[in-house]
Design an enzyme around this catalytic site. Sequence first.
Site, PDB file in Angstrom:
ATOM      1  N   ASP A  49       0.820  -1.199   0.000  1.00 32.92           N
ATOM      2  CA  ASP A  49       0.000   0.000   0.000  1.00 32.92           C
ATOM      3  C   ASP A  49       0.861   1.259   0.000  1.00 32.92           C
ATOM      4  O   ASP A  49       0.464   2.294  -0.547  1.00 32.92           O
ATOM      5  CB  ASP A  49      -0.939  -0.003   1.206  1.00 32.92           C
ATOM      6  CG  ASP A  49      -2.143   0.918   1.015  1.00 32.92           C
ATOM      7  OD1 ASP A  49      -2.751   0.871  -0.077  1.00 32.92           O
ATOM      8  OD2 ASP A  49      -2.470   1.672   1.946  1.00 32.92           O
ATOM      9  N   CYS A 140     -11.098   3.783  -3.885  1.00 33.70           N
ATOM     10  CA  CYS A 140     -10.073   3.713  -2.853  1.00 33.70           C
ATOM     11  C   CYS A 140     -10.336   4.709  -1.741  1.00 33.70           C
ATOM     12  O   CYS A 140     -10.550   4.343  -0.590  1.00 33.70           O
ATOM     13  CB  CYS A 140      -8.687   3.945  -3.459  1.00 33.70           C
ATOM     14  SG  CYS A 140      -7.366   3.824  -2.229  1.00 33.70           S
ATOM     15  N   TYR A 144     -12.241   3.400   1.666  1.00 35.49           N
ATOM     16  CA  TYR A 144     -11.518   3.406   2.938  1.00 35.49           C
ATOM     17  C   TYR A 144     -12.266   4.252   3.972  1.00 35.49           C
ATOM     18  O   TYR A 144     -12.262   3.943   5.165  1.00 35.49           O
ATOM     19  CB  TYR A 144     -10.097   3.942   2.748  1.00 35.49           C
ATOM     20  CG  TYR A 144      -9.083   2.878   2.411  1.00 35.49           C
ATOM     21  CD1 TYR A 144      -7.960   2.683   3.202  1.00 35.49           C
ATOM     22  CD2 TYR A 144      -9.227   2.057   1.292  1.00 35.49           C
ATOM     23  CE1 TYR A 144      -7.009   1.710   2.902  1.00 35.49           C
ATOM     24  CE2 TYR A 144      -8.296   1.096   0.974  1.00 35.49           C
ATOM     25  CZ  TYR A 144      -7.193   0.917   1.772  1.00 35.49           C
ATOM     26  OH  TYR A 144      -6.263  -0.057   1.464  1.00 35.49           O
ATOM     27  N   TYR A 167      -8.591   6.182   9.270  1.00 33.56           N
ATOM     28  CA  TYR A 167      -9.610   6.204   8.221  1.00 33.56           C
ATOM     29  C   TYR A 167     -11.019   6.452   8.760  1.00 33.56           C
ATOM     30  O   TYR A 167     -11.891   6.917   8.015  1.00 33.56           O
ATOM     31  CB  TYR A 167      -9.542   4.902   7.417  1.00 33.56           C
ATOM     32  CG  TYR A 167      -8.243   4.786   6.671  1.00 33.56           C
ATOM     33  CD1 TYR A 167      -7.975   5.600   5.581  1.00 33.56           C
ATOM     34  CD2 TYR A 167      -7.241   3.898   7.091  1.00 33.56           C
ATOM     35  CE1 TYR A 167      -6.755   5.527   4.911  1.00 33.56           C
ATOM     36  CE2 TYR A 167      -6.023   3.823   6.426  1.00 33.56           C
ATOM     37  CZ  TYR A 167      -5.793   4.636   5.337  1.00 33.56           C
ATOM     38  OH  TYR A 167      -4.595   4.581   4.684  1.00 33.56           O
ATOM     39  N   GLU A 215      -9.539  -3.308  -5.899  1.00 34.58           N
ATOM     40  CA  GLU A 215      -9.384  -3.090  -4.459  1.00 34.58           C
ATOM     41  C   GLU A 215      -9.550  -4.400  -3.690  1.00 34.58           C
ATOM     42  O   GLU A 215      -8.777  -4.693  -2.781  1.00 34.58           O
ATOM     43  CB  GLU A 215     -10.405  -2.064  -3.956  1.00 34.58           C
ATOM     44  CG  GLU A 215     -10.009  -0.625  -4.173  1.00 34.58           C
ATOM     45  CD  GLU A 215      -8.899  -0.162  -3.237  1.00 34.58           C
ATOM     46  OE1 GLU A 215      -8.453  -0.945  -2.374  1.00 34.58           O
ATOM     47  OE2 GLU A 215      -8.468   0.989  -3.381  1.00 34.58           O
TER      48      GLU A 215
END
Length: 224
Positions: A49, A140, A144, A167, A215
């Site tokens: 990541d 993304c 998240y 997040y 993802e």
Amino acid sequence: MIPDYGSAFAAWRADCPGPWAAYTRHAFVEGVRDGSLPQAAFLAYLRQDYLFLMQFARAWALVVVKAGSLAEMQAAAATVHALLHQEMALHLRICAAAGISGTDLEATEEAAGTLAYTRYVLDAGHSGDVLDLLAALAPCILGYGEIGARLAATAGDTPYRDWIATYGGAEYQVLCRRTGALIDGAVAARLGPAAKTLPRWQMLSRHFTTATRLEAGFWTGGGL
């Protein structure tokens, strides 16, 4: 409760319920939530990541290039800043605690899934316009946000609290709402009030769905 990140996101999300559930409810995510995810799998994910975020920041910088107004440029630039100075800092902090340096992270070899996902997003941006790029970027950052909000409200005693707090926290959630507003404004400015009835909308939805599938595959690359 699903966070409100705007109407375009809600519509694209509704167009791919299966892939979206596979992404946001993946075994990897649930292992983060309840703490059952092995640390080795989490660290392997963080390594990839970290590399992903470098390419993702480049893609958001391309939004600045393709933007049609100063407001769009400012919103995209704020996201680039958040990626480079907040998300990547989180990865560095967690990995450093596990004995993995920033140099080690940058020396990590990109996995096939990382290459496929990041290059898909960049290709969408280079070959299309800002809407193609935003549709490919949305799963993304907004996914998240949705995951973080849910885990912040439901997670038990887990060693991954720092990740969840990032997040699910107020700062990232504000970023998600601003991103959703950017997307809605960009759609309205270019496609008008009947955007969802146009053939162009279907292509944007396909970008969103493809990125969502990538993802889900990215979690799998982390070891589950």
